[in-house]
Design a protein around this motif. Sequence first.
Motif, PDB file in Angstrom:
ATOM      1  N   PHE A 319       0.822  -1.189   0.093  1.00  0.00           N
ATOM      2  CA  PHE A 319      -0.061  -0.107   0.120  1.00  0.00           C
ATOM      3  C   PHE A 319       0.923   1.281  -0.156  1.00  0.00           C
ATOM      4  CE2 PHE A 319      -2.648  -3.251   2.462  1.00  0.00           C
ATOM      5  CZ  PHE A 319      -3.272  -3.541   1.284  1.00  0.00           C
ATOM      6  N   TYR A 320       0.199   2.322  -0.425  1.00  0.00           N
ATOM      7  CA  TYR A 320       0.926   3.547  -0.619  1.00  0.00           C
ATOM      8  C   TYR A 320       1.499   4.325   0.808  1.00  0.00           C
ATOM      9  CZ  TYR A 320       1.990   8.554  -2.249  1.00  0.00           C
ATOM     10  OH  TYR A 320       2.608   9.726  -2.309  1.00  0.00           O
ATOM     11  N   GLY A 321       0.911   3.922   1.677  1.00  0.00           N
ATOM     12  CA  GLY A 321       1.193   4.501   2.971  1.00  0.00           C
ATOM     13  C   GLY A 321       2.133   3.509   3.697  1.00  0.00           C
ATOM     14  N   SER A 322       2.738   2.581   3.084  1.00  0.00           N
ATOM     15  CA  SER A 322       3.744   1.800   3.523  1.00  0.00           C
ATOM     16  C   SER A 322       4.998   2.001   2.591  1.00  0.00           C
ATOM     17  CB  SER A 322       3.138   0.084   3.567  1.00  0.00           C
ATOM     18  OG  SER A 322       2.271  -0.016   4.408  1.00  0.00           O
ATOM     19  N   ARG A 323       5.315   2.812   2.069  1.00  0.00           N
ATOM     20  CA  ARG A 323       6.535   3.075   1.168  1.00  0.00           C
ATOM     21  C   ARG A 323       7.788   3.008   2.092  1.00  0.00           C
ATOM     22  NH1 ARG A 323       3.497   7.024   0.089  1.00  0.00           N
ATOM     23  NH2 ARG A 323       5.148   8.623   0.214  1.00  0.00           N
ATOM     24  N   PHE A 324       8.785   2.670   1.509  1.00  0.00           N
ATOM     25  CA  PHE A 324      10.154   2.970   2.158  1.00  0.00           C
ATOM     26  C   PHE A 324      10.277   4.232   2.902  1.00  0.00           C
ATOM     27  CE2 PHE A 324      11.974  -0.580  -1.035  1.00  0.00           C
ATOM     28  CZ  PHE A 324      11.382  -1.390  -0.149  1.00  0.00           C
ATOM     29  N   ALA A 325       9.946   5.373   2.245  1.00  0.00           N
ATOM     30  CA  ALA A 325      10.190   6.590   2.685  1.00  0.00           C
ATOM     31  C   ALA A 325       9.257   6.928   3.966  1.00  0.00           C
ATOM     32  CB  ALA A 325       9.834   7.667   1.730  1.00  0.00           C
ATOM     33  N   VAL A 326       7.888   6.507   3.825  1.00  0.00           N
ATOM     34  CA  VAL A 326       7.213   6.591   4.930  1.00  0.00           C
ATOM     35  C   VAL A 326       7.607   5.742   6.287  1.00  0.00           C
ATOM     36  CG1 VAL A 326       4.617   6.428   5.808  1.00  0.00           C
ATOM     37  CG2 VAL A 326       5.241   6.866   3.586  1.00  0.00           C
TER      38      VAL A 326
END
Length: 649
Positions: A319-326
């Motif tokens: 999911f988008y909210g679990s990207r490396f940056a986040v």
Amino acid sequence: MLKKTARKAIRKACSKWAPPPRMSIIEWADKYRWLAPEEAARPGKYRFDVTPHLTWPGNPLDAIDDPNVTEVVGRKSAQVAWTSGVMGNAIAKWIDIDPSPILVLFPKAESVKQYVGEKLEPMIEATPRLRKKVDLRSRRLQQRQDFKKFPGGFLKMVGSNSPASVKSTPVPRVAVEEPDDCNLNLRGQGDSIKLAKERLKTFRRSTIIIGGTPTIKGLSAIDAEMELSDKRLGMVPCHDCGKEHALSFDNLHCPDDLTYSHEVYGKKRPEHTYYACPHCGSSWDDNQKNGNLKHGRWVATAEFRGIAGFNLNELYATFYGSRFAVLMEKKLQAEYAAERGNIGPMIAFTNSSMGESYEYKSDAPKTDELEKRAEPYAEMTAPPGVLLITAGVDIQGDRLAVVIVGWGRGEESWRLYWNELQGNPKDPSDGVWRELDQLLATPILGAGNVRLAVSGASVDSSDGNTSDAVYTYVRDRQRYNILAIKGASIDSREREIYSKPPTSVDTTQDNTKAAKYGLRVNIVGTHKAKTLIDNRLRLTGSGPGRMHWYSEMRADYYEQLTNEVLAPHPRQPSKMVWQKKAGRRNEALDCEVYALHAARSLKTHLLRDSEWDQLEQQLMQPALFSSEEPVANVPRRAQQTRGTRSRVR
């Protein structure tokens, strides 16, 4: 025309009464499941491509279908689709084509309301086959918010804080949501998860799904369940070298940018975060990681004994909210807060993103260190320095656990006995109570051939199943300083270890069970007692506060003595409370608390040197006159305030 109508009626009847199709949970969800806007950011037809780990070989959904698997455990982070993708799909398929009674255990009743409103009812409304099976109209077909009836079965959802709800319904299928938040002492009746498992016993084929985020290491219920499983890891191949590994936050990197400075991130730029293959060092971005996830598989790392366990952290989420940056932002923010004394964000990151339990660092001695400090004196003998003796008794369903402790100046203490008396403590006439009498009356040989007796004992009465028997036992023995006790609540952390029970102003209003037995229950300041014991375990040598134990002490004593951890309460994080490690016994620690309580009831913490001298003289006098009666030493100030007797019956 008549034949055509007849054939149509026959086909309709055959369709209605035909057995349900045989298909797996994955096949059912792929063909029939729909997502509502309330439960997903992308509503519409259910798609497994956004949760590929749920379809890998050896996945949890196939494990639920497997007749050789009795329990499926998921130790998980957030964002890995366990509630919707595993528990939700299983329940949906069961309702539609494999109906039966189903029980779902949540931490509390409020969690039931949230699940029904945000996931269950939206799933039923969005999925046509479920709409036909479950009528959501209130009061129709006995439907309630926490009870949904369907052809062939029902779905009952309960909070873990309700004994009647957890214990009442035999079912072949149970699901437990967030076990670490569930009540592990259900009003004195035991672990709510174990009580839920008891509902399965009458069925030859049964299934239980347990999924949750771990909390504190040693206290986590989901960790304890995982230890019993085959501990499957999600192995993901590298797109460059082809070698596979379990995704780990150890491989998540954020390089320094010397030209950059941030108040929280320092020289780190979270947007430059990458994942490195531990085999070849190849850098992965989010898209490459998500592509590699399509080719993963589950690999067991322990023996399979009917329980399939799955470890999942947020790196497995697409999911988008679990990207490396986040994820890196969360990690850096947690580290920044921890450096300034706020460990809350680090605990949350460890639990909810890494999918691991948080480990508190402690300087408390380990069990093997304590065992090495044991001293060469025999059980039921009092070394020089012991001037009075107390006992602590913990009541279990099938036994009494007993510690006998000798006390000296400055509350230096010696363990004189640790064991368990087997029996049925619920029955006041059971022989185990006579055995306890005999033990507490047994003379203990002290220095100079002095024979000592137990001067006081505190007996646990907190278990509602055994309290009647405890009150019966204590009622006739109060004159010998035998007390009925209960531990203080977590809201009473400042309560003193011993405080005299208040006398009721209006005795006609005292309707407690203990009052009917002619006694008052002593409330033990367990928080202060356990903290004091924990501090004293760090002391070595001889002198005030030191603790001693004999070399033949049962080995389980040391483990049970250290089986609690001071950690934030799971539902009240601002409160640090002593909590039992999951799946471990702690009767020895409880007995030590009760023996300390009995000693404090005799004012051992207040005695001056001259008063200890008087106790020593009292012990020597019987020896001068060759008395055969053992001495139950009681300080004079305790005799004055409580009217206690100085000798045993």
